[in-house]
Design an enzyme around this catalytic site. Structure first.
Site, mmCIF file in Angstrom:
data_model
loop_
_atom_site.group_PDB
_atom_site.id
_atom_site.type_symbol
_atom_site.label_atom_id
_atom_site.label_comp_id
_atom_site.label_asym_id
_atom_site.label_seq_id
_atom_site.Cartn_x
_atom_site.Cartn_y
_atom_site.Cartn_z
ATOM 1 N N GLY A 195 0.797 -1.222 0.000
ATOM 2 C CA GLY A 195 0.000 0.000 0.000
ATOM 3 C C GLY A 195 0.827 1.269 0.000
ATOM 4 N N GLU A 196 2.073 1.195 0.465
ATOM 5 C CA GLU A 196 2.906 2.392 0.555
ATOM 6 C C GLU A 196 3.451 2.765 -0.822
ATOM 7 O OE1 GLU A 196 5.922 2.140 3.554
ATOM 8 O OE2 GLU A 196 4.706 0.799 4.786
ATOM 9 N N SER A 197 3.353 4.030 -1.149
ATOM 10 C CA SER A 197 3.808 4.496 -2.456
ATOM 11 C C SER A 197 5.318 4.327 -2.612
ATOM 12 C CB SER A 197 3.418 5.954 -2.669
ATOM 13 O OG SER A 197 4.012 6.779 -1.678
ATOM 14 N N ILE A 230 5.943 0.792 -3.661
ATOM 15 C CA ILE A 230 5.529 0.639 -5.056
ATOM 16 C C ILE A 230 6.588 1.227 -5.984
ATOM 17 C CG2 ILE A 230 3.801 1.304 -6.777
ATOM 18 C CD1 ILE A 230 1.728 1.296 -4.531
#
Length: 208
Positions: A161-163, A166
């Protein structure tokens, strides 16, 4: 009686020297068996060999069963906590602990939780980054369009979920894709920006 005396007096004719030598010659040994063929009968000397084969087979079966049990236990631990699971599997010889060994473990081991794989690949430490780069290199991206390759990579795990995580994963994908397809992009940075933008666009669309 004439016939009786003839039978008593009869003696076989003398053998010539050549016939004596031929008669005394040893018989020819049996023809050798073709390679790989089994003997007609197993003598007493073959019993230890047969026991050794049976023992080796039992050991192999026991080792395979132990390996399967360890792998199942490692998968359960990984699915609860990727770091603890990887540590357990390395400690028990299921992976060698190198970036390539851990990458292959997460790429090819069935039953691993996809979310935990994504979490492990997105970690910021140097060992995790090396594992991520090795993981991306396990895919065959050569001569293929950009989007199907990105889709294939993301089908193997769930993005964190963490940018920032990603972004790290997209950077590794871009480097692997450009390395496999020289000349498609002017630099890995271009492929990185494109892949990250695609993910962010899809995220925004899903959130609406």
């Amino acid at each position: 009686d004439e016939q009786s005396s003839a039978a008593i007096e009869y003696a076989p004719p003398a053998m010539s020297p050549d016939e004596v030598v031929a008669d005394a010659a040893p018989t020819a040994p049996p023809a050798p068996q073709p390679p790989g063929s089994a003997p007609h009968s197993a003598g007493p000397d073959s019993t230890p060999a047969l026991l050794a084969v049976a023992t080796d087979a039992a050991k192999t079966e026991e080792e395979a069963r132990r390996h399967a049990d360890l792998l199942a236990a490692g998968v359960r631990r990984f699915n609860l906590n990727c770091r603890k699971g990887l540590k357990f599997m390395v400690a028990n010889g299921l992976a060698d602990g190198s970036p390539s060994g851990l990458a292959r473990l997460m790429r090819f081991t069935p039953g691993l939780n996809k979310a935990q794989v994504g979490e492990a690949l997105g970690e910021p430490d140097s060992a995790a980054l090396a594992t991520l780069a090795a993981y991306a290199s396990l895919f065959d991206f050569g001569g293929r369009p950009f989007e199907p390759c990105l889709r294939e990579l993301l089908s193997r795990f769930k993005l964190p979920g963490e940018s920032q995580k990603i972004d790290r994963i997209m950077e590794a994908f871009a480097a692997a894709y450009v390395r496999a397809n020289p000349g498609v992009f002017s630099s890995p940075d271009t492929a990185h920006i494109l892949s990250f933008s695609v993910i962010m666009l899809n995220t925004d669309l899903h959130d609406q």
